[in-house]
Motif scaffolding. Structure first.
Motif, PDB file in Angstrom:
ATOM      1  N   ARG C  44      33.653  30.433  34.598  1.00 53.49           N
ATOM      2  CA  ARG C  44      34.099  31.792  33.822  1.00 53.49           C
ATOM      3  C   ARG C  44      34.374  31.460  32.270  1.00 53.49           C
ATOM      4  O   ARG C  44      34.683  30.648  32.051  1.00 53.49           O
ATOM      5  CB  ARG C  44      35.191  32.536  34.591  1.00 53.49           C
ATOM      6  CG  ARG C  44      36.714  31.791  34.466  1.00 53.49           C
ATOM      7  CD  ARG C  44      37.642  32.294  35.677  1.00 53.49           C
ATOM      8  NE  ARG C  44      37.850  33.793  35.284  1.00 53.49           N
ATOM      9  CZ  ARG C  44      38.271  34.492  36.247  1.00 53.49           C
ATOM     10  NH1 ARG C  44      38.552  34.035  37.581  1.00 53.49           N
ATOM     11  NH2 ARG C  44      38.552  35.873  35.880  1.00 53.49           N
TER      12      ARG C  44
ATOM     13  N   LEU D 120      42.466  37.521  39.721  1.00 50.27           N
ATOM     14  CA  LEU D 120      41.788  36.435  40.009  1.00 50.27           C
ATOM     15  C   LEU D 120      40.529  36.580  40.790  1.00 50.27           C
ATOM     16  O   LEU D 120      39.459  35.852  40.195  1.00 50.27           O
ATOM     17  CB  LEU D 120      42.781  35.405  40.882  1.00 50.27           C
ATOM     18  CG  LEU D 120      43.936  34.815  40.575  1.00 50.27           C
ATOM     19  CD1 LEU D 120      44.610  34.098  41.524  1.00 50.27           C
ATOM     20  CD2 LEU D 120      43.519  33.780  39.355  1.00 50.27           C
ATOM     21  N   PHE D 121      40.269  37.482  41.238  1.00 50.51           N
ATOM     22  CA  PHE D 121      39.313  37.784  42.091  1.00 50.51           C
ATOM     23  C   PHE D 121      38.000  38.854  41.481  1.00 50.51           C
ATOM     24  O   PHE D 121      36.886  38.867  42.054  1.00 50.51           O
ATOM     25  CB  PHE D 121      39.577  38.406  43.769  1.00 50.51           C
ATOM     26  CG  PHE D 121      40.080  37.467  44.745  1.00 50.51           C
ATOM     27  CD1 PHE D 121      39.989  35.981  44.412  1.00 50.51           C
ATOM     28  CD2 PHE D 121      40.724  37.752  45.741  1.00 50.51           C
ATOM     29  CE1 PHE D 121      40.554  35.009  45.272  1.00 50.51           C
ATOM     30  CE2 PHE D 121      41.285  36.873  46.814  1.00 50.51           C
ATOM     31  CZ  PHE D 121      41.236  35.499  46.527  1.00 50.51           C
ATOM     32  N   ALA D 235      37.307  33.640  49.061  1.00 51.34           N
ATOM     33  CA  ALA D 235      37.520  32.473  47.963  1.00 51.34           C
ATOM     34  C   ALA D 235      38.669  31.780  47.786  1.00 51.34           C
ATOM     35  O   ALA D 235      39.910  32.308  48.375  1.00 51.34           O
ATOM     36  CB  ALA D 235      37.113  33.532  46.626  1.00 51.34           C
ATOM     37  N   PRO D 237      41.701  30.907  45.679  1.00 46.70           N
ATOM     38  CA  PRO D 237      42.189  31.450  44.633  1.00 46.70           C
ATOM     39  C   PRO D 237      42.427  30.435  43.366  1.00 46.70           C
ATOM     40  O   PRO D 237      42.411  30.884  42.207  1.00 46.70           O
ATOM     41  CB  PRO D 237      43.530  32.068  44.859  1.00 46.70           C
ATOM     42  CG  PRO D 237      43.833  31.235  46.229  1.00 46.70           C
ATOM     43  CD  PRO D 237      42.670  30.884  46.965  1.00 46.70           C
ATOM     44  N   MET D 240      39.566  29.874  41.301  1.00 44.86           N
ATOM     45  CA  MET D 240      39.290  31.033  40.179  1.00 44.86           C
ATOM     46  C   MET D 240      39.406  30.911  38.808  1.00 44.86           C
ATOM     47  O   MET D 240      39.287  31.568  37.940  1.00 44.86           O
ATOM     48  CB  MET D 240      39.913  32.474  40.886  1.00 44.86           C
ATOM     49  CG  MET D 240      39.354  32.887  42.087  1.00 44.86           C
ATOM     50  SD  MET D 240      37.868  33.210  42.112  1.00 44.86           S
ATOM     51  CE  MET D 240      37.056  31.929  43.242  1.00 44.86           C
ATOM     52  N   SER D 245      34.674  35.097  38.900  1.00 47.35           N
ATOM     53  CA  SER D 245      35.195  35.532  39.866  1.00 47.35           C
ATOM     54  C   SER D 245      34.058  36.184  40.720  1.00 47.35           C
ATOM     55  O   SER D 245      33.138  36.878  40.325  1.00 47.35           O
ATOM     56  CB  SER D 245      36.060  36.585  39.416  1.00 47.35           C
ATOM     57  OG  SER D 245      35.368  37.683  38.897  1.00 47.35           O
TER      58      SER D 245
END
Ligand SMILES: Cc1ncc(COP(=O)(O)O)c(C=O)c1O
Ligand SMILES: Cc1ncc(COP(=O)(O)O)c(C=O)c1O
Lengths: 488, 442, 488, 442
Positions: C44, D120-121, D235, D237, D240, D245
């Protein structure tokens, strides 16, 4: 209206909750009563009147009472000299590990090597911070550390033929300093501070003679200010054959920035419950290790701690030792907390502590100083403001302190040090955030404003606490110090 | 870095408000010669998880042993609720209750504590705590010397804990410590008391004493009164559940180690010193006192009172130099006693008594183990050992048992090859059997 | 005025406290960034916007928020059906022992024998209490236990050739019963209660046919009353080839006094977070073990637990099993707490629990019943009052509930069960003291009085809580379910 | 008796008020035939101290091993402050916040939790928690089946945790589970996705997957969208912090096991199931939701909202049967994430990633240990073993190391002699070396 969390007013005493015959925590029972093992004349007839309260109600009682306390985990607790910093939670866990909390002090050394190693490491770290040669971890608090220090001085002087008679204490000193010196059978001579709030060198010289055993110096002073003449002071003291004791309660300002050993201090105590983040526990416990120069080392309390390679041992055979100042080896559980703190901070972090402490205090002082005068200027880690400007509105420092409580803050230390009239001694510590300091400064300024506009609000404070101002003189005149059971 | 909460931006903004340009400037007031630049010689910062690992390693370097050691610190069980209360930050992160309006919790607890301790010891008033039992005894001696300014002798039973004697000697400023021997029953030799006491400010004995034996306090009190000396008793509060209280037997001051009331052994500290006295000595007592009073609306509240005794007010004229005490442990003791209540404390005392007597019977039936003294004992007793006591401790430790304390480690007892063995309610029959077995095979 | 403990109003969100660049808890760091190990397209660009709040401020934030909760350790929490009893502190310690909290569920059995032994012992105790043959500890809550039970019924019926289509649920049942049955793909048929609030036997007979898989019975019912016809009910159900599921949420009334296995129940769940004192945690976790008769045992979830002498093992090879209802073996930490509770109480103590629960409820009902009607009479461990008599003053059950908050009590369960209009369902549990019950009764009577005299005080309640009544319809109409970061 | 607080006198008085004469009378409503008189067959009552001893004995019957096991439960470190917050009885002894005025603490925490999980997701809304990761996945499947009432297939990647598949199969009521194989890189075989998805209500994959490998979610999402199926991702976390995400990659629902966020492994429970979704599915979501609103004075406050989805209102029409959830663990996760913050979570993820790669490199350099699959992985990876994996686990356990999880224990993997090895930030280089050594010498 009743506040939330709801609190009955007043909370009954635990004795007032007692009703006979109710079960407590289930405990092991003997198969036979005490009479089976002991002659009757040793046994009491009536059991002590402890309360009969079920476990659940006991828990509720002390939870309810807890809610009537201010505490560090709520908001700023700016008590000057007390260094009410964050008490890291991990410290508590470490002290409660069964391998630390469960060990018996009279266990032979070979089975408590972990404890001895930990103590050794704490000792080494504190010696490094102090820049001194030897240390005892035994004193359980600052005052006990002072006592230890002064007894060391007595032993030192006695060994040199004259225990001497007088200890010099600046008028700005904490009450434990003169109390300790007196307790150690020294006459206390108070030294007036000079216009800077520092030791008056002339007065010091004048006070010194061969009867003086030591000067007890607080550095930074209780004004939060560094004694800039400290090297000179040490020299003057030493020239008179006296010793320089340093009250290290304010070490939070110096960590990693200055070492007392480097400016001539012979012995000093630390307050681990201030500088090293161990919690104050509502009044204790603390720990007051005393670091000393080599010249004083022979007199340290027994046992001392020694290391042979990987092995550690407690050494009792120290013929010149002053003896013991605590039943065992001091407040070990506090040392575990301090050790945890030292290791998490490490060398980098400890230096940051002093920076943060001074930064926070100087910032707060800057924000407040236009309104609250600082007779001696801002301090390092703490500053002492004067509330005399409020007198014209009929408002005292005490009133400001009480009014702060209404805003969810604790009050500063007040009326100390004695050399500042209407003193407000504020120490934010390094763990306060900038937001918190801003909020606190805003409230302080608002209170000064209230004092001008609506002084009654301030002098009548606090308004929101579980009780209002209490009748202290009644408490002293008619001492009521324990519950009296109804006679029926 | 861990606990200094600022971002760089915060720091910049704050420095600007202060009017300096760098952190270093903040330390300008330290003369250059006194400033230190070298890093502190401690290891580098570690993440929390690594420090937990390290401190756990140290904890494991302490052997886990079934504890029959006593000598002032006892392995009594603290109900779980004690620690849960103590873990509320309202208690442990508060300071001394100097602002009573926001400290009624702490102040009421101290008041409850004072009540419980006074009740256990059978005296009028108790204070908010001292550092530990021995320092409380030293404070009592100081007080006695103050009450009797023309007397300098302090008479101390040889049956008192040697550490207590050492602390009194170091920290009380007492000039003359006079020893009072004990007889074959382990009790203070009453025939010697009268003589010793002449001219003494006080006599200090322990109940049950260092050897576990229950002293005849009434006789000692009579002698003390006769001689005009104060009787100071260092008492085990757990024993008070079944023994006559020293106060009821004539003691003027009762001090004690409160560790057995809900505090972990913790290598000897933090524990809690107890101090109670007759009302006559109220204004000479050391330490804090919480007193009941009322606020302007007549509501009951508590304050620290009679502070004119204390260092923060009286400075060199204070009754003691104590400031920080052991408040949190006093809370532990208060909650502990509240949880046990009248019958619970009694059960614990009786069970300890019973376990100790069972252990005593089994051990003294072993060849070579003989009672050191023959007086009545509570939860602790001393036995002569067929081999050096230290060697026996080593042997037992290999079997997971801390078989007591070797008397030889204490001044005054260095030539007594004996073990001091304590049994609390926590010790099971099984564990006692392990102890006996370890001694048998030693 | 602001209440004490002081609470800013409102407490900011943790996100509102965030300022970038402030340090959190010190954690281990990698020597190289993620790019060194993973292709960039997986990574990300912006880190998730977690708050940047220092440890101390985080602690203060959650301490402050905690003060806005009512909880069992403050005062009576008389939620009917929820069994808010004392949560013994020792349970918490035991669940946190590293040997329990630290074990990994995929550890081979030989290295977690302690865990398996504990689970085995809990299972044996619950089977004894239920009077049933087999059990699974896997369901993590009551509703999950219900689901397990109904899936067992489905498996049972399927094995007999017809999974059947319908589950019968009394109209007094807890919402999880019908929701569960529906979730397990059964049609739910609601059974109207009779005048006694019990199962109407005629209606039951009428509803039963070979499409009915099970009846879900709560006993004691949600009125707190024992289903006196239970044996007859079981017979009727069994005669139709259906199974009798018992919702055991109310086992607190029966412990040691009656065993569901003894009155024809085929499967039942326990709520360990009710009957066995494990805390509710502000909404969870729980544990919902399901006990069954031998006929249903083959279908229990995997793994089951078996004992060979001193050894325990998890058995996966169960071809008829319904499978898994939880990722691992259920809420083990809750089982540790329940085990601790079972052992401290022991056989004697568990029977006392039921006695105390019924005694307390019947006492409280006796104290209140003159004022608050009990349409179906007092229950065993809980009673359901009706607030309809207050209607004439414009006061509703909801208002009484809110007014209770002002007196430091939690409200009862309200508007449930559905068969009592304006229901007030009160369950004091056995851990309430008589004093507490008296205080609560007094307050309830006082509120009824207020409702007559000063109804506005009641309908405007609560007056002392951190917030007043909240706009629930706004919350539902304009859902605001997470913080929105300011867009800058 | 321990927790029933009455004295005999209390009981008498209460019975009188009730109007009965004995305790037994209180149970009259139970027909005699159903009353049981025999004692419950459990051991007798014990004092607290004895139960502590017993439960401690059981704890010690569990081996203490350095944990490299994962498979859904990870040995991440929870900062001490998490547990200290949880130990406040305000949190753990509260019930579900049904009376919002006295539950603003719990409600605000849930709101914060929802925010964090959604963030987070990468999705719009998250709920207040589910039982655990696998049951959350099952709930997601149920929801998808509800959203797509005309579809019955549920496509599940073979690279998902086998337990998750089992729970979905048992508890979701799904009729048709269609398997999606994975390729040699351990990722879902994208060439098979399109086909499988035709007519499916949803596809369920895991990120990182059961073998630790990071899936190409964008591709899967594209295929799902194409097929009109929902994409459900289970997932981790913690991952993340560094991985894209799933929400940003096109997932409709993201569930997960939140145990790694401050919850102890605790033999698999209590842990915390995470559930987040696109706003479109808000009114179909299972579980509780805390929403912000205002009181009559306009003060912000929180309530449980959209309860019309839930069993207590909707009964058989509810979106789920869940009632009690895992609130306390959601609090743990919230405090944990607040303590770590933006950078802390990232450090933890990166350190886990790095440790796992170091371990992977060292282990796959050992003879006989080969990667099972070769896709990119986060903190967990699978290696083929030269001997049966279970034997290796036994060998390593003797050296104090839990060397992972034998894949053979899982349905779908029974013939794969491989170890699944997880490395968290808690594992030191030293511990990794011990692992490697244990594998080498096995
Ligand atoms: C400057 C100073 N010196 C000494 C002390 C005494 O330390 P303690 O309270 O630990 O005995 C204090 C405590 O407040 C102090 O502030
Ligand atoms: C009667 C009844 N049945 C079932 C349940 C559901 O149990 P859980 O909340 O553990 O899922 C409850 C919970 O309140 C209940 O009261």
């Amino acid at each position: 209206m009743t506040p939330f969390p709801y609190q009955p007013d007043p909370t009954p005493l635990i004795f007032e909750r007692s009703k006979p015959g109710r079960p407590g925590v289930p405990v092991p029972r003997a198969t036979r009563g005490a009479e089976a093992y002991l002659p009757a004349e040793l046994l009491r007839e009536e059991p002590p009147r402890l309360p009969d309260v079920p476990e659940f109600e006991v828990v509720r009682h002390y939870v309810e009472l807890s809610l009537k306390n201010h505490h560090v985990d709520r908001a700023l607790y700016p008590l000057g000299s007390c260094t009410m910093k964050y008490n890291p939670k991990v410290n508590e866990d470490m002290a409660r590990l069964p391998g630390h909390a469960g060990i018996h002090p009279l266990t032979p050394d070979e089975f408590v090597q972990g404890a001895l190693e930990l103590m050794y490491e704490v000792a080494e770290a504190l010696k490094a911070i102090a820049g001194m040669d030897a240390i005892t971890l035994q004193p359980p608090a600052g005052a006990s550390g002072e006592m230890t220090g002064i007894l060391l001085a007595r032993a030192y002087h006695t060994a040199r033929g004259n225990p001497r008679k007088v200890v010099l204490v600046p008028d700005s000193a904490h009450g434990t300093n003169p109390a300790t010196a007196a307790r150690a059978d020294y006459a206390v001579r108070s030294l007036k501070s000079d216009a800077r709030g520092q030791i008056d060198l002339a007065a010091l010289r004048a006070a010194l003679n061969e009867d003086v055993a030591a000067l007890m110096l607080t550095n930074p002073s209780t004004l939060g200010r560094f004694e800039t003449d400290v090297t000179e002071i040490a020299k003057i003291v030493h020239d008179a054959g006296a010793l320089l004791y340093m009250d290290g309660a304010n070490m939070n300002a110096l960590l990693g920035r200055a070492r007392p050993g480097g400016f001539g201090v012979d012995m000093m105590h630390f307050n681990l419950h201030k500088t090293f983040s161990t919690p104050h526990g509502g009044g204790g416990p603390g720990a007051g290790p005393v670091a000393v120069t080599a010249a004083l080392a022979p007199y340290l309390p027994v046992p001392t701690l020694e290391r042979d390679g990987e092995r550690y041992r407690r050494v009792w055979d120290r013929p010149d030792s002053i003896g013991k100042v605590h039943g065992f080896d001091g407040n070990y559980g506090v040392l575990v907390r301090a050790y945890t703190y030292i290791r998490i901070n490490g060398r980098e972090g400890l230096a940051r502590v002093a920076e943060g402490a001074v930064l926070n205090n100087r910032y707060l002082s800057a924000r407040m100083a236009d309104t609250y005068p600082l007779p001696f200027g801002p301090g390092m880690h703490e500053s002492v403001f004067s509330g005399t400007f409020l007198r014209e509105h009929g408002v005292k420092t005490l009133d400001v302190a009480k009014r702060l409580l209404d805003f969810g803050f604790h009050a500063p230390t007040i009326y100390f040090p004695l050399i500042v009239p209407e003193a407000l001694m504020i120490e934010p510590t390094e763990t306060a955030t900038k937001d918190e300091l801003d909020r606190f400064a805003d409230v302080m300024l608002a209170i000064a404003d209230e004092a001008r506009r609506t002084p009654d609000v301030v002098t009548g404070a606090p308004h929101t606490t579980p009780v209002g101002r209490l009748d202290e003189s009644k408490a002293a005149r008619q001492p009521n110090l324990k519950y009296e059971w109804p006679t029926d | 870095m861990a606990y200094v909460p600022h971002s760089d931006a915060d720091i910049q903004a704050m420095l600007e408000t202060i009017g300096v340009t760098s952190m270093a400037d903040l330390f300008d007031s330290i003369p250059a010669a006194q400033r230190s630049t070298a890093a502190i010689d401690v290891p580098s910062a570690l993440p929390e998880v690594d420090v937990v690992r390290e401190v756990t390693r140290l904890a494991r370097r302490n052997a886990e042993l079934v504890c029959f050691a006593g000598g002032g610190i006892y392995d009594h069980y603290a109900p779980s609720a004690v620690n849960h209360i103590l873990l509320r930050s309202e208690w442990y992160t508060a300071y001394t209750p100097y602002q009573p309006e926001v400290a009624q919790g702490s102040l009421q607890v101290i008041y409850e504590f004072q009540t419980m301790i006074a009740e256990l010891f059978g005296l009028d008033v108790a204070n908010a705590s001292m550092y530990d039992g021995p320092t409380a005894a030293a404070e009592a001696v100081v007080m006695a010397l103050g009450v009797k300014p023309d007397r300098t002798d302090v008479v101390i039973g040889d049956s008192i804990h040697p550490h207590t004697r050492q602390v009194i000697s170091t920290a009380s400023g007492a000039r003359q410590l006079v020893s009072l021997p004990f007889g074959p029953d382990g009790r203070v030799d009453l025939t010697k008391v009268g003589d010793a006491l002449r001219g003494a400010a006080c006599v200090v004995v322990q109940q049950p004493n260092f050897l576990g034996v229950i002293e005849d306090l009434e006789a000692i009190a009579a002698a003390a009164q006769e001689a005009g000396a104060l009787l100071i008793v260092a008492a085990d509060p757990v024993a008070m559940a079944i023994l006559k209280s020293p106060g009821s037997q004539g003691a003027d001051v009762v001090v004690g180690e409160g560790q057995g009331l809900g505090c972990a052994p913790s290598f000897g500290g933090p524990v809690v010193g107890l101090f109670a006295a007759r009302r006559d000595y109220l204004r000479r007592m050391p330490g804090r006192l919480s007193g009941a009073t009322v606020d302007h609306d007549g509501r009951r509240g508590f304050v620290l009172t009679l502070q004119a005794r204390e260092q923060q007010i009286r400075r060199e004229k204070a009754t003691s130099n104590i400031c920080t005490n052991q408040a949190l442990l006093a809370l532990a003791a208060t909650v502990h006693l509240a949880l046990l209540g009248r019958t619970g404390l009694r059960h614990i005392a009786e069970r300890s008594l019973e376990g100790a007597h069972h252990a005593f019977d089994a051990i003294t039936a072993l060849p070579g183990y003989e009672p050191l003294v023959d007086g009545p004992f509570f939860k602790e007793f001393a036995v002569r050992t067929p081999k050096p006591a230290r060697a026996i401790l080593g042997h037992a430790a290999e079997r997971g048992v801390l078989a007591g304390v070797a008397l030889t480690r204490f001044p005054g007892f260095v030539d007594r090859e004996a073990l001091l063995i304590a049994v609390t309610e926590k010790r099971t029959d099984d564990e006692i059997a392990r102890l006996v077995d370890a001694l048998r095979t030693a």
